[in-house]
Design a protein around this motif. Sequence first.
Motif, short mmCIF file in Angstrom:
data_model
loop_
_atom_site.label_atom_id
_atom_site.label_comp_id
_atom_site.label_asym_id
_atom_site.label_seq_id
_atom_site.Cartn_x
_atom_site.Cartn_y
_atom_site.Cartn_z
N ILE A 190 -8.32 -2.55 -2.52
CA ILE A 190 -7.75 -2.60 -3.86
C ILE A 190 -8.00 -1.31 -4.63
CG2 ILE A 190 -9.79 -3.66 -4.91
CD1 ILE A 190 -7.86 -5.37 -6.58
N ASP A 207 -7.06 -7.74 -2.68
CA ASP A 207 -6.30 -6.53 -2.37
C ASP A 207 -5.24 -6.35 -3.46
OD1 ASP A 207 -4.23 -8.32 -1.78
OD2 ASP A 207 -4.48 -8.15 0.38
N ARG A 208 -4.38 -5.38 -3.30
CA ARG A 208 -3.38 -5.07 -4.32
C ARG A 208 -2.49 -6.27 -4.64
NH1 ARG A 208 1.99 -1.81 -4.59
NH2 ARG A 208 1.76 -0.61 -6.51
N GLU A 209 -2.19 -7.06 -3.62
CA GLU A 209 -1.25 -8.17 -3.78
C GLU A 209 -1.89 -9.38 -4.46
OE1 GLU A 209 0.37 -9.15 0.03
OE2 GLU A 209 0.61 -7.05 0.59
N HIS A 256 0.84 -1.20 0.00
CA HIS A 256 0.00 0.00 0.00
C HIS A 256 0.87 1.25 0.00
CE1 HIS A 256 0.44 -1.89 3.99
NE2 HIS A 256 0.86 -0.70 4.35
N PRO A 275 -2.65 -0.42 -9.09
CA PRO A 275 -2.32 -1.86 -9.19
C PRO A 275 -0.83 -2.07 -9.41
CG PRO A 275 -3.30 -1.06 -11.23
CD PRO A 275 -3.42 0.06 -10.25
N SER A 331 -4.89 -9.35 -6.55
CA SER A 331 -5.93 -8.99 -7.52
C SER A 331 -6.13 -10.11 -8.54
CB SER A 331 -5.55 -7.69 -8.24
OG SER A 331 -6.50 -7.36 -9.22
#
Length: 512
Positions: free
Chosen positions: A323, A408-410, A310, A328, A412
Amino acid sequence: MRWRLDSRNRGNMADIGLGPPFPEALLPFHFPISPSRFHSPPRSLAMAADHSYSYSSNPSSIPVPSTSRPSLLVFSGGTAFNGVVEELKKLTTRVAHVLPVSDDGGSTAEIVRVLGVISGSQYPSLSLLSIHSLCMDIGFISISGIHIMHSVPGGPAVGDIRSRCLRLSDQSTSEALAVHKLIGHRLPLDAQAAKLEWYQIVEGEHALWEGVSKPYRETIRSFLAYFQNQILRRSRESFCFSNGSIGNFFFAGARIFFNSLDAAIFLFSRVSDIPAESLILPVISTNDRLTLGCELWDGSIIRGQNEISHPTSGSMQPINKGISSVPPLPSAIKRVFYMSSEGKNLLHEVFPAANPAVLDQLSNVDCIVYAMGSLFTSICPSLVLLGIGEIISSRSCLKVLLLNGTHDRETSGFSASRFVSAITDALNRTYGDPQNRLTNLPSQYINTLLVPKDGQILVDAQCLASRGISHVITVDSICDPKVGIIFDAKSLIRTLADLIGRQTTTNVTKAQ
């Protein structure tokens, strides 16, 4: 010989090489500990195979074992699993909480930035054993005669550890609640307002001290003052208190003073009155700063847990890991690894040793849990270390993955099987040094998958089955307005209790 460490024996302490004296401004104070807590060592988390469990027929109650409570080891970060800790305590307090020490965001980043200056070690550290022995002998510690140990002041990140300690702390009395409120307090976002409030707290004039008795007040305040003293000694750097965690500052002061992360956890656990059988274990027992790196599938490298999970551009604002709140990743994550504090690429990869206490607990617990949370920055940093995969794959106990309810971002676009693959690759060290690589199957690491009802993550059952994981259980969930779908804590712990009971019954049957 009975020791009382105070200003009367400061010369003796200097003679045995424990360093310069503790600042006069902090003298004297006593650390109150009940002697009964230490006259017998905490029982092992190992449990005999013939222990049986009985469960209530009332579906709304959480089942508890009839003869001995089960033992668990939980790999987690400092946020997502916190929501079920209180409910877990009703099932068992025999839990080893294994936490990463590589967070580099928020007030942790500021502590490392300002205090992260190496000042060569000249003196031995005061070990956890020394502190424990003193507690057993006298029932309290008067810190005033202990002397400063030189170390790497920036040190490992303690935010996740502090967060779990707070969740496990006693809140049954008015004083316990007051201590919890103080240690859990965050300063304002405005830097000037935060600094003013910090001074009020250190000087003992803040309303947060109300309800905290003199022994605890002196103990906590002294380590906060020692932390402030360390900041002032580095006059070239201006410390930003914005959104700072009082618990982090207390933890940092204790760790620097004792030159020991384990000793700081021990002190924090006693101040917070955490159950004696609950263990807070940093996955790496170190007094050094640790940096997490990740390699993406496009070959690029990202340095630092905060940048991976993040990125905040240095902002001290509260973190939102959703997210939609962060851009991304340019490519999916291939693996995470540790790198030197100033490293920037794969040439700077380092291989810290796993905490021996973690390896010991892994060898004995009844159930291993991979908790929900940030997969690559909260869970995998604990799995990539030598010895972790070896022990887990050799165990025949229950091994449970708690699937996230949202992306989440990790992660996706991840399906359940990709979570399993990521954990397997981390434990096998698939993409690291070939000499350290394992080739174990996913089913040797995970044999049960718990899924929150109505979660976002696709449960690709056929793909999971092809990896040897067919035991998939859906658990009731709730919708949290901040993070989305999460496990219902009561349903989750009830399910875990049932699984452990069934596993124990199976083990007993096999033994007969």
